[in-house]
Design an enzyme around this catalytic site. Structure first.
Site, short mmCIF file in Angstrom:
data_model
loop_
_atom_site.label_atom_id
_atom_site.label_comp_id
_atom_site.label_asym_id
_atom_site.label_seq_id
_atom_site.Cartn_x
_atom_site.Cartn_y
_atom_site.Cartn_z
N LEU A 1 -38.32 21.11 52.03
CA LEU A 1 -37.18 20.63 52.89
C LEU A 1 -36.00 19.81 51.99
CD1 LEU A 1 -39.11 19.73 56.19
CD2 LEU A 1 -38.25 21.93 55.31
N SER B 1 -38.72 19.75 46.05
CA SER B 1 -39.73 20.85 46.83
C SER B 1 -39.26 20.96 48.11
CB SER B 1 -41.16 20.61 46.47
OG SER B 1 -41.91 21.39 47.40
N TYR C 1 -51.61 11.52 59.80
CA TYR C 1 -50.41 11.94 59.49
C TYR C 1 -49.45 11.82 60.73
CZ TYR C 1 -46.84 15.74 58.68
OH TYR C 1 -45.77 16.49 58.37
N ASP D 1 -41.90 6.68 42.51
CA ASP D 1 -42.95 6.79 43.56
C ASP D 1 -42.32 5.94 44.77
OD1 ASP D 1 -45.10 6.31 45.19
OD2 ASP D 1 -46.64 6.00 43.64
N VAL D 2 -42.30 6.65 46.01
CA VAL D 2 -41.61 5.92 47.10
C VAL D 2 -42.32 4.88 47.64
CG1 VAL D 2 -40.12 7.96 47.58
CG2 VAL D 2 -42.29 7.60 48.74
#
Ligand SMILES: NC(=O)c1ccc[n+]([C@@H]2O[C@H](COP(=O)([O-])OP(=O)(O)OC[C@H]3O[C@@H](n4cnc5c(N)ncnc54)[C@H](O)[C@@H]3O)[C@@H](O)[C@H]2O)c1
Length: 256
Positions: A17, A15, A162, A60-61
């Site tokens: 970028l 998805s 974030y 899953d990173v």
């Protein structure tokens, strides 16, 4: 290095970028392994661009052993890896206090875990695989590009987690570049401003219009391929190392 010779792992490549980066690499003749959790979107992309150049490895990173297995698979199926682009990320907002009640701690931890720990997790395992590459004529064994954000510098209200996660991405770029220099592996980060991806497209039109108006020039959201274009510049320019590049039309985010 040029993109035609790239064997890349792109996290979050299903998805936004990451997807734009996958498209650009494949169009240039490179090969890609997408690490993502969105199998449907990844499969659509593979159907469109062709199985010869892309594989999807559900990963899953944030999971240490899963990333180790996935990098092994990518190395085996692509014949090595010499580029990592870390795009997997989440942007869940949350104020410290909401009507006096503190935010749940796991909400903060989740964002740090995906954006910061996840990027580091992929870097640590990929660097070990890249170390085994034969250096090219410029002495390079690989390039790693992570995705920060302008929120690393001007986080807005509600972006404590974030901003902290992206600040971590910015801060770890130089020490990792310094360490991996001996192996000919360059390490960079990109700090995008407001980009036109599913993460932002979900906002109401009025919000998108006011966000666009805040960008000095060009007065619009960034296009995902402009991110991919910068990834290509980083890959092809051997002097770029240990730095975070803003890609933001000169925007400086306001408090809210
Ligand atoms: N869109 C913007 O305006 C903007 C601005 C600055 C920074 N960024 C950063 O760019 C990166 C890409 O953002 P985007 O806008 O393309 O988002 P997106 O939501 O379109 O894509 C993110 C992808 O990451 C995947 N993902 C999420 N958690 C994962 C996990 N644990 N393991 C594996 N994959 C996972 C998702 O499935 C998704 O395919 C993110 O790190 C984001 O923080 C985006």
């Amino acid at each position: 290095m040029d993109l035609s010779k790239v064997k890349a792992v792109v996290t979050g490549g299903a998805s936004g970028l990451g997807e734009a980066t996958v498209r650009r690499i494949v169009k240039s003749g490179g090969k890609v392994a997408i690490f993502d959790l969105n199998a449907d979107r990844a499969k659509k992309l593979i159907d469109e661009l062709g199985k010869e150049s892309i594989i999807y490895i559900e990963t899953d990173v944030t999971n240490g052993s899963q990333v180790e297995q996935s990098i092994d698979k990518a190395v085996e199926q692509l014949g090595g890896i010499n580029l990592v682009v870390n795009c997997a990320g989440i942007g869940t907002p949350g104020k410290v206090l909401s009507k006096g009640t503190p935010i749940a701690l796991d909400q903060f931890e989740k964002v740090i875990k995906v954006n910061l720990v996840g990027s580091f997790n992929v870097i640590r395992v990929a660097a070990s695989a890249m170390q085994k590459n034969k250096p090219n004529e410029k002495g390079e064994r690989g390039v790693i590009v992570s995705t920060a954000s302008v929120a690393a510098y001007e986080g807005q209200i509600g972006q404590a987690a974030y901003s902290a996660s992206k600040g971590g991405v910015v801060s770890m770029t130089l020490p990792i570049a310094r360490e991996l220099a001996r192996d000919g592996i360059r390490v960079m980060a990109i700090a995008p401003g407001l980009m036109e991806t599913p993460m932002v497209e979900g906002l109401p039109d009025s919000a998108i219009a006011s966000l666009s108006a805040a960008v000095p020039f060009p007065q619009r959201l960034g296009k995902p391929d402009e991110f991919a274009q910068l990834v290509e510049s980083i890959v092809t320019n051997p002097m770029l190392n240990g730095e975070t590049i803003r890609l933001d039309g000169a925007i400086r985010m306001q408090p809210k």
